[in-house]
Design a protein around this motif. Structure first.
Motif, PDB file in Angstrom:
ATOM      1  N   TYR A   1      27.550  16.047   7.973  1.00 25.20           N
ATOM      2  CA  TYR A   1      26.485  16.649   8.783  1.00 25.20           C
ATOM      3  C   TYR A   1      27.082  17.637   9.792  1.00 25.20           C
ATOM      4  CZ  TYR A   1      23.246  13.077   7.023  1.00 25.20           C
ATOM      5  OH  TYR A   1      22.465  12.279   6.225  1.00 25.20           O
ATOM      6  N   LEU A   2      28.181  17.257  10.437  1.00 23.71           N
ATOM      7  CA  LEU A   2      28.800  18.121  11.428  1.00 23.71           C
ATOM      8  C   LEU A   2      29.372  19.377  10.791  1.00 23.71           C
ATOM      9  CD1 LEU A   2      30.671  15.523  13.677  1.00 23.71           C
ATOM     10  CD2 LEU A   2      28.450  16.589  14.067  1.00 23.71           C
ATOM     11  N   GLU A   3      29.961  19.237   9.638  1.00 20.20           N
ATOM     12  CA  GLU A   3      30.570  20.384   8.962  1.00 20.20           C
ATOM     13  C   GLU A   3      29.513  21.374   8.486  1.00 20.20           C
ATOM     14  OE1 GLU A   3      32.823  18.314   6.023  1.00 20.20           O
ATOM     15  OE2 GLU A   3      34.119  17.373   7.539  1.00 20.20           O
ATOM     16  N   GLU A   4      28.388  20.865   8.001  1.00 20.22           N
ATOM     17  CA  GLU A   4      27.313  21.747   7.554  1.00 20.22           C
ATOM     18  C   GLU A   4      26.659  22.443   8.749  1.00 20.22           C
ATOM     19  OE1 GLU A   4      24.558  19.536   5.203  1.00 20.22           O
ATOM     20  OE2 GLU A   4      26.038  18.977   3.689  1.00 20.22           O
ATOM     21  N   ALA A   5      26.515  21.724   9.861  1.00 20.23           N
ATOM     22  CA  ALA A   5      25.808  22.266  11.025  1.00 20.23           C
ATOM     23  C   ALA A   5      26.561  23.427  11.666  1.00 20.23           C
ATOM     24  CB  ALA A   5      25.575  21.170  12.060  1.00 20.23           C
ATOM     25  N   ARG A   6      27.883  23.414  11.621  1.00 22.57           N
ATOM     26  CA  ARG A   6      28.622  24.477  12.316  1.00 22.57           C
ATOM     27  C   ARG A   6      28.772  25.739  11.480  1.00 22.57           C
ATOM     28  NH1 ARG A   6      34.757  23.878  13.223  1.00 22.57           N
ATOM     29  NH2 ARG A   6      34.004  23.676  15.342  1.00 22.57           N
ATOM     30  N   VAL A   7      28.245  25.743  10.253  1.00 19.66           N
ATOM     31  CA  VAL A   7      28.264  26.971   9.452  1.00 19.66           C
ATOM     32  C   VAL A   7      26.860  27.457   9.112  1.00 19.66           C
ATOM     33  CG1 VAL A   7      30.517  26.436   8.476  1.00 19.66           C
ATOM     34  CG2 VAL A   7      28.456  25.738   7.243  1.00 19.66           C
ATOM     35  N   SER A   8      25.845  26.624   9.336  1.00 25.31           N
ATOM     36  CA  SER A   8      24.469  27.028   9.035  1.00 25.31           C
ATOM     37  C   SER A   8      23.970  28.009  10.089  1.00 25.31           C
ATOM     38  CB  SER A   8      23.558  25.795   8.996  1.00 25.31           C
ATOM     39  OG  SER A   8      22.203  26.185   8.873  1.00 25.31           O
ATOM     40  N   GLN A   9      23.211  29.037   9.641  1.00 27.41           N
ATOM     41  CA  GLN A   9      22.616  30.004  10.550  1.00 27.41           C
ATOM     42  C   GLN A   9      21.173  29.652  10.889  1.00 27.41           C
ATOM     43  OE1 GLN A   9      24.367  32.413  11.939  1.00 27.41           O
ATOM     44  NE2 GLN A   9      26.192  31.831  10.777  1.00 27.41           N
ATOM     45  N   ASP A  10      20.648  28.605  10.292  1.00 31.46           N
ATOM     46  CA  ASP A  10      19.270  28.171  10.505  1.00 31.46           C
ATOM     47  C   ASP A  10      19.261  27.076  11.575  1.00 31.46           C
ATOM     48  OD1 ASP A  10      16.772  26.853  10.380  1.00 31.46           O
ATOM     49  OD2 ASP A  10      16.499  27.414   8.286  1.00 31.46           O
ATOM     50  N   TYR A  11      18.702  27.382  12.753  1.00 31.86           N
ATOM     51  CA  TYR A  11      18.772  26.437  13.857  1.00 31.86           C
ATOM     52  C   TYR A  11      17.881  25.221  13.633  1.00 31.86           C
ATOM     53  CZ  TYR A  11      21.925  29.080  16.772  1.00 31.86           C
ATOM     54  OH  TYR A  11      23.054  29.691  17.276  1.00 31.86           O
ATOM     55  N   GLU A  12      16.820  25.361  12.883  1.00 30.33           N
ATOM     56  CA  GLU A  12      16.015  24.181  12.543  1.00 30.33           C
ATOM     57  C   GLU A  12      16.812  23.245  11.647  1.00 30.33           C
ATOM     58  OE1 GLU A  12      12.172  25.005  11.000  1.00 30.33           O
ATOM     59  OE2 GLU A  12      11.517  26.172  12.737  1.00 30.33           O
ATOM     60  N   ASP A  13      17.511  23.835  10.701  1.00 25.30           N
ATOM     61  CA  ASP A  13      18.359  23.035   9.813  1.00 25.30           C
ATOM     62  C   ASP A  13      19.480  22.369  10.604  1.00 25.30           C
ATOM     63  OD1 ASP A  13      19.312  22.152   7.184  1.00 25.30           O
ATOM     64  OD2 ASP A  13      20.967  23.555   7.512  1.00 25.30           O
ATOM     65  N   ARG A  14      20.077  23.108  11.539  1.00 29.20           N
ATOM     66  CA  ARG A  14      21.147  22.543  12.364  1.00 29.20           C
ATOM     67  C   ARG A  14      20.617  21.377  13.200  1.00 29.20           C
ATOM     68  NH1 ARG A  14      24.343  26.304  16.025  1.00 29.20           N
ATOM     69  NH2 ARG A  14      25.965  24.747  15.711  1.00 29.20           N
ATOM     70  N   ALA A  15      19.416  21.536  13.762  1.00 27.81           N
ATOM     71  CA  ALA A  15      18.830  20.467  14.580  1.00 27.81           C
ATOM     72  C   ALA A  15      18.648  19.192  13.754  1.00 27.81           C
ATOM     73  CB  ALA A  15      17.501  20.924  15.160  1.00 27.81           C
ATOM     74  N   LYS A  16      18.237  19.334  12.496  1.00 32.12           N
ATOM     75  CA  LYS A  16      18.067  18.169  11.617  1.00 32.12           C
ATOM     76  C   LYS A  16      19.415  17.508  11.328  1.00 32.12           C
ATOM     77  CE  LYS A  16      13.944  19.988   9.319  1.00 32.12           C
ATOM     78  NZ  LYS A  16      13.380  20.517   8.050  1.00 32.12           N
ATOM     79  N   LEU A  17      20.427  18.331  11.091  1.00 33.57           N
ATOM     80  CA  LEU A  17      21.758  17.793  10.807  1.00 33.57           C
ATOM     81  C   LEU A  17      22.313  17.052  12.022  1.00 33.57           C
ATOM     82  CD1 LEU A  17      23.165  20.884   8.893  1.00 33.57           C
ATOM     83  CD2 LEU A  17      22.740  18.627   7.900  1.00 33.57           C
ATOM     84  N   TYR A  18      22.132  17.625  13.200  1.00 31.05           N
ATOM     85  CA  TYR A  18      22.610  16.962  14.415  1.00 31.05           C
ATOM     86  C   TYR A  18      21.796  15.699  14.717  1.00 31.05           C
ATOM     87  CZ  TYR A  18      25.770  20.814  15.476  1.00 31.05           C
ATOM     88  OH  TYR A  18      26.788  21.714  15.426  1.00 31.05           O
ATOM     89  N   ARG A  19      20.510  15.716  14.381  1.00 24.29           N
ATOM     90  CA  ARG A  19      19.712  14.503  14.537  1.00 24.29           C
ATOM     91  C   ARG A  19      20.277  13.394  13.658  1.00 24.29           C
ATOM     92  NH1 ARG A  19      14.235  14.913  11.649  1.00 24.29           N
ATOM     93  NH2 ARG A  19      15.733  14.688   9.951  1.00 24.29           N
ATOM     94  N   ASN A  20      20.613  13.723  12.416  1.00 22.88           N
ATOM     95  CA  ASN A  20      21.177  12.718  11.508  1.00 22.88           C
ATOM     96  C   ASN A  20      22.506  12.183  12.038  1.00 22.88           C
ATOM     97  OD1 ASN A  20      18.982  13.232   9.857  1.00 22.88           O
ATOM     98  ND2 ASN A  20      20.116  14.541   8.444  1.00 22.88           N
ATOM     99  N   PHE A  21      23.319  13.082  12.591  1.00 24.58           N
ATOM    100  CA  PHE A  21      24.590  12.659  13.186  1.00 24.58           C
ATOM    101  C   PHE A  21      24.342  11.683  14.334  1.00 24.58           C
ATOM    102  CE2 PHE A  21      27.144  13.456  17.009  1.00 24.58           C
ATOM    103  CZ  PHE A  21      28.341  12.875  16.611  1.00 24.58           C
ATOM    104  N   GLN A  22      23.376  11.999  15.185  1.00 24.21           N
ATOM    105  CA  GLN A  22      23.094  11.157  16.348  1.00 24.21           C
ATOM    106  C   GLN A  22      22.601   9.773  15.938  1.00 24.21           C
ATOM    107  OE1 GLN A  22      20.975  13.510  19.631  1.00 24.21           O
ATOM    108  NE2 GLN A  22      21.150  15.027  18.000  1.00 24.21           N
TER     109      GLN A  22
END
Length: 538
Positions: free
Chosen positions: A458-479
């Motif tokens: 999740y962390l690796e995908e979030a730091r390369v994605s340009q879609d902030y909604e997608d990043r928010a979902k990935l960080y939610r899963n991490f949390q």
């Protein structure tokens, strides 16, 4: 203002901000140089530079990037190329246009070997190719995709037409640092001196600002050696605002009807790391034990007793006001009964032969907690030790210097448990990758040695994605995973408070990554208003 109408009910007349007036603020610290490439270690210089200089981008109240000098930006599909276009109407305070060459020139100064910036920032910029496409457009080429790159563009830009031809050392000693020319919402008017000592300075609203000009015409900053002196300056009518309230001045300030107090969590998290790969404390690998340790800590009590109540409980290692925070994170409040139950379930019992310390199979629930040797952290560590002792956990406190904590304990992974602060200053992007990704276990900052492949993905995908909604979902899963496993024990965020005369309107607080972020909407502050539109309420 609320007015009673003749027949129909009420009319609400909303005040409309008007231009005019002056605002004065007490800064705690000393003037050094007004130059954004030289202010890294002086917060009061950064406070002033924030108003004089502009950056390509800035951040909104949630820490999301928004345009400042740039008209727009684009990112290539592979995330390696960023294109920026500077606003056509962006000019320096002397009337010259802001150019793409100004950005490239500033970056060259930042990565100069003589630069006072930290080595990691200089090294980062040395790995970025900066290409001036034309007078208003430039391009950045990265070596690998990295969405938090935008964090690095929040620097004040310098005028090449004034400083070009100077060496870095000459820039450091230039008269420009006493009479700066920027492109921000306020321009430098002059210094306030007393017997050759700089006591303050005056800024004027930039009438030719590329956005709407600020409402307040004049801002005066005055320097004071302490928060107490700054507060007394307000009481004496010398200033209308106080840049920082210390614990000694917060209570009287809160009781002062003439002051409005604004508080926001600082970009820092106090947390207890547990070394999951230390064979001396193999029990840290058990999720139930880690949860028992957190259940037993009276975090609210610690905030009240050691921080004068100026702290907010943390549930995960992300900042409270960030766009990436998940509001559904699990909260673990103190519950000693629950903590004891968890320990009993995994076999840690009080043995007659072992006093009040729990043990299992001859192994005592005992470990060391290393912490910074200052008074603040020592008080927190002592409180945690006391709380753990109440459930049969034996803790040895080891106070060390910050340098020793890093070099002798964290980096070589010799510690058992450690009380530290994770610092996100000047890093609006929430990227938790450096501290929790399994790839950072060796040579990185994953000092807990947490190894969770799913969370890392999740962390690796979030730091390369340009879609902030997608990043928010990935960080939610991490949390969610972090909250369930608790590889470390989050404690709290410290709180930063500043004060402004109650007559100053339009002040709003957002996410804070530096003390200067209290000025994020400075152009909207106002002292003067006029009657506005009316809204009827039947």
């Amino acid at each position: 203002m609320l007015l009673l109408s003749e027949q129909t009910g009420f009319r609400i007349v909303s005040p409309v901000p008007a231009r005019g007036g002056a605002y004065s603020e007490a800064l705690v610290g000393n003037f050094q140089r007004l130059n954004p490439i030289l202010d890294y270690y002086n917060s009061v210089d950064r406070d002033v530079d924030r108003l004089i200089f502009s950056s390509l981008i800035k951040y909104d109240a949630k820490g999301l990037p928004i345009p400042d000098l740039t008209e727009e930006w684009g990112v290539s599909y592979d995330g390696l190329t960023y294109n920026f276009a500077i606003k056509e109407n962006a000019n320096w305070h002397d009337g010259n246009p802001v150019m793409a060459e100004d950005v490239a020139f500033t970056i060259d100064l930042m990565r100069d070997p003589a630069s006072v910036l930290p080595e990691d920032i200089k090294d980062f910029w040395r790995g970025v190719e900066v290409i001036v496409l034309d007078s208003k457009q430039l391009q950045f080429k990265l070596q690998e995709p990295f969405t938090p790159f935008l964090d690095f563009l929040n620097f004040g830009i310098l005028p090449r037409h004034i400083l070009s031809g100077m060496t870095y050392s000459e820039v450091v000693n230039s008269e420009f640092n006493l009479k700066p020319i920027g492109s921000g919402p306020y321009l430098f008017e002059g210094l306030i001196t007393d017997v050759g000592v700089i006591k303050g300075l005056v800024l004027l609203a930039n009438e030719n600002y590329y956005k709407d000009p600020a409402f307040i015409d004049e801002i005066v900053f005055k320097y004071y050696p302490s928060c107490e002196d700054a507060y007394n300056a307000f009481l004496g009518g010398e200033v209308q605002g106080i840049s920082e309230l210390a614990s000694t001045t917060l209570d009287p300030a809160l009781k002062n009807a003439d002051l409005s107090i604004y508080s926001v969590t600082e970009p820092e998290i106090s947390i207890i790391l547990l070394n999951l790969n230390n064979n001396n404390v193999r029990f840290f690998q058990e999720e139930e034990l880690r949860k028992a340790l957190l259940y037993s800590i009276d975090r609210k009590g610690i905030v009240k007793r050691t921080m004068e109540g100026q702290g907010i409980i943390a549930d995960v290692p992300l900042l409270k006001n960030s766009w990436a925070i998940y509001e559904g994170n699990q909260r673990i409040d103190q519950d000693n009964q629950k903590a004891v139950s968890l320990l009993k379930d995994i076999g840690f019992l009080i043995q007659q032969s072992n006093g009040l310390v729990r043990s299992r199979d001859g192994i005592s629930l005992s470990f060391s907690l290393v912490h910074p040797d200052d008074e603040y952290h020592s008080l927190i560590a002592a409180a945690v030790k006391s709380d753990w002792g109440k459930i049969g956990v034996d803790v040895e406190l080891i106070p060390v210097s910050y340098q020793s904590l890093l070099l002798d304990q964290l980096q070589p992974l010799t510690y058992e448990a450690a009380l530290i602060d994770i610092n996100y200053y000047r890093s609006p992007d929430p990227d938790p990758y450096p501290f929790w990704d399994q790839a950072q276990q060796t040579g990185g900052q994953n000092y807990s040695q947490w190894e969770n492949r799913v969370a890392s993905q999740y962390l690796e995908e979030a730091r390369v994605s340009q879609d902030y909604e997608d990043r928010a979902k990935l960080y939610r899963n991490f949390q969610v995973i972090f909250s369930n496993e608790l590889p470390a024990l989050p404690l709290f965020y410290p709180v930063y408070s500043f004060a402004v005369d109650s007559g100053i309107q339009g002040v709003r607080v957002g996410a804070m990554y530096d003390s200067s972020d209290r000025f994020w909407n400075i152009a909207e502050w106002y002292l003067i208003s006029q009657s506005g539109s009316e809204t009827s309420i039947e």
